[in-house]
Write an enzyme that holds these catalytic residues in place. Structure first.
Site, PDB file in Angstrom:
ATOM      1  N   HIS A   1      -7.111  -6.363  -0.910  1.00  0.00           N
ATOM      2  CA  HIS A   1      -6.100  -5.387  -0.810  1.00  0.00           C
ATOM      3  C   HIS A   1      -5.057  -5.731   0.133  1.00  0.00           C
ATOM      4  O   HIS A   1      -3.892  -5.251  -0.028  1.00  0.00           O
ATOM      5  CB  HIS A   1      -6.843  -3.798  -0.245  1.00  0.00           C
ATOM      6  CG  HIS A   1      -5.849  -2.797  -0.279  1.00  0.00           C
ATOM      7  ND1 HIS A   1      -5.195  -2.355  -1.109  1.00  0.00           N
ATOM      8  CD2 HIS A   1      -5.440  -2.291   0.970  1.00  0.00           C
ATOM      9  CE1 HIS A   1      -4.191  -1.314  -0.868  1.00  0.00           C
ATOM     10  NE2 HIS A   1      -4.467  -1.129   0.560  1.00  0.00           N
TER      11      HIS A   1
ATOM     12  N   ASP B   1       0.916  -1.277  -0.075  1.00  0.00           N
ATOM     13  CA  ASP B   1       0.022  -0.172   0.060  1.00  0.00           C
ATOM     14  C   ASP B   1       0.879   1.261   0.060  1.00  0.00           C
ATOM     15  O   ASP B   1       1.726   1.271  -0.885  1.00  0.00           O
ATOM     16  CB  ASP B   1      -0.950  -0.047   1.127  1.00  0.00           C
ATOM     17  CG  ASP B   1      -2.049   0.938   1.342  1.00  0.00           C
ATOM     18  OD1 ASP B   1      -2.838   1.244   0.443  1.00  0.00           O
ATOM     19  OD2 ASP B   1      -1.697   1.975   2.150  1.00  0.00           O
TER      20      ASP B   1
END
Length: 329
Positions: free
Chosen positions: A305, A107
């Site tokens: 994610h 991320d």
């Protein structure tokens, strides 16, 4: 495969850095692998990689990025610019007695890892990127791009950029908000594709209004959520959110690297159900130009994610295979 040296229990350390201090958790010995988390996480997001990397013969060190956990939290939003985070990472390598390291990020951590390798190639000899693809600096001003996204809805980055606004939503119920976000972006619990996307906020609504209700994702135990929440309840959210408040500043300060490829050996792992993978599909397609040192690239079907937490065994295998193939490993 590197020779196995040690799989001792993980050790918490505080080391000096430009931030003031950086907290890290390290395990194993051998070539250094620096692990950098994203939002809204901490070193804990690498809890399943630390022992695997140690067992494979590496010294794995997972940091708390400045503003998170037990690392220093400067008050000024400008203290969270990318160039400062890069120097924090380089300082950690030197504080651990090493001259070079492999850096791996997820991320925002993937962005920090990529820019660390770009800006400090003398320190970072290879870069592994999870979830967020590499895109060279440059292009339109970020806030102008975000303002055009979503139509009548507001893109979440714009929401995060306004000081105090996201804090006012999150901090009254940190655990509930974090659990909702983790659930919304996990491959096994995210809402159906025809549901309103959680990355956008309707006028007059809260971001959490689009988080799905129900059970936590399989990778996230109640105890793990408690640990994440406890850190943010103690520190507040501003240090973490300040990363978003520097995107235009980074765009200006990184201009000397506009269009620059990342030439070190690299790895990319994306989630097949992660918006980062689909929104940035063109960045992945550009890898032959932007990542000429790319060793391997993988999209994990059905994964959301939180890649290294959703698919720890698969990610550990891909990481250790990549590391073993690097020169000097």
């Amino acid at each position: 495969m590197p020779q196995h040296l040690s799989t001792a229990e993980p050790v918490h350390r505080l080391v000096p850095s430009p931030a003031g201090r950086t907290h890290l958790v390290e395990q194993g010995s051998g070539p250094l692998v620096l692990l950098v988390h994203g939002f809204p996480e901490s070193w804990l997001s690498w809890r399943r990689q630390l022992p695997a990397l140690a067992a494979a013969g590496y010294r794995a060190a997972a940091i708390d990025v400045r503003g998170y956990g037990r690392s220093s939290r400067p008050r000024e939003a400008a203290a969270y610019r990318m160039l400062d985070l890069v120097e924090d990472c380089a300082a950690v390598v030197h504080a651990l007695g090493e001259r070079t390291a492999v850096i791996v990020g997820h991320d925002w951590g993937a962005q920090i890892a990529a820019h660390s390798a770009l800006v400090r190639p003398d320190v970072f000899r290879a870069a592994g990127l999870l979830s967020v693809p590499y895109a060279p600096p440059g292009g339109p001003r970020p806030t102008e791009v975000f303002a055009r996204m979503g139509g009548d809805d507001e893109f979440y980055i714009g929401f995060f950029q306004e000081p105090g606004r996201a804090e006012a939503e999150i901090e009254p119920d940190v655990r509930g908000w974090l659990g909702g976000l983790y659930t919304a972006l996990s491959g096994d619990t995210m809402a159906p594709e025809d549901a309103p996307p959680p990355h956008f906020i309707s006028p007059g609504a809260a971001m959490r209004d689009r988080f799905p209700a129900g059970a936590l994702p399989a990778w996230l135990g109640e105890g793990d959520l408690d640990r994440y929440a406890a850190e943010f309840e103690r520190t507040g959210m501003s240090g973490a959110l300040n990363r978003y408040r520097n995107m235009d500043r980074d765009w200006e300060e990184l201009a000397r690297w506009n269009g620059a490829p990342l030439t070190q050996p690299s790895l990319f792992i994306g989630g097949g159900r992660d918006a980062s993978t689909t929104w940035m599909a063109e960045a992945i397609q550009a890898y032959p130009t932007t990542l000429p040192g790319l060793v391997s690239s993988h999209i994990l079907d059905g994964c959301g994610h939180w890649i290294q937490q959703e698919r720890p065994e698969e990610v550990n295998r891909l990481l250790t295979e990549w590391l073993a193939a690097l020169p000097g490993s």
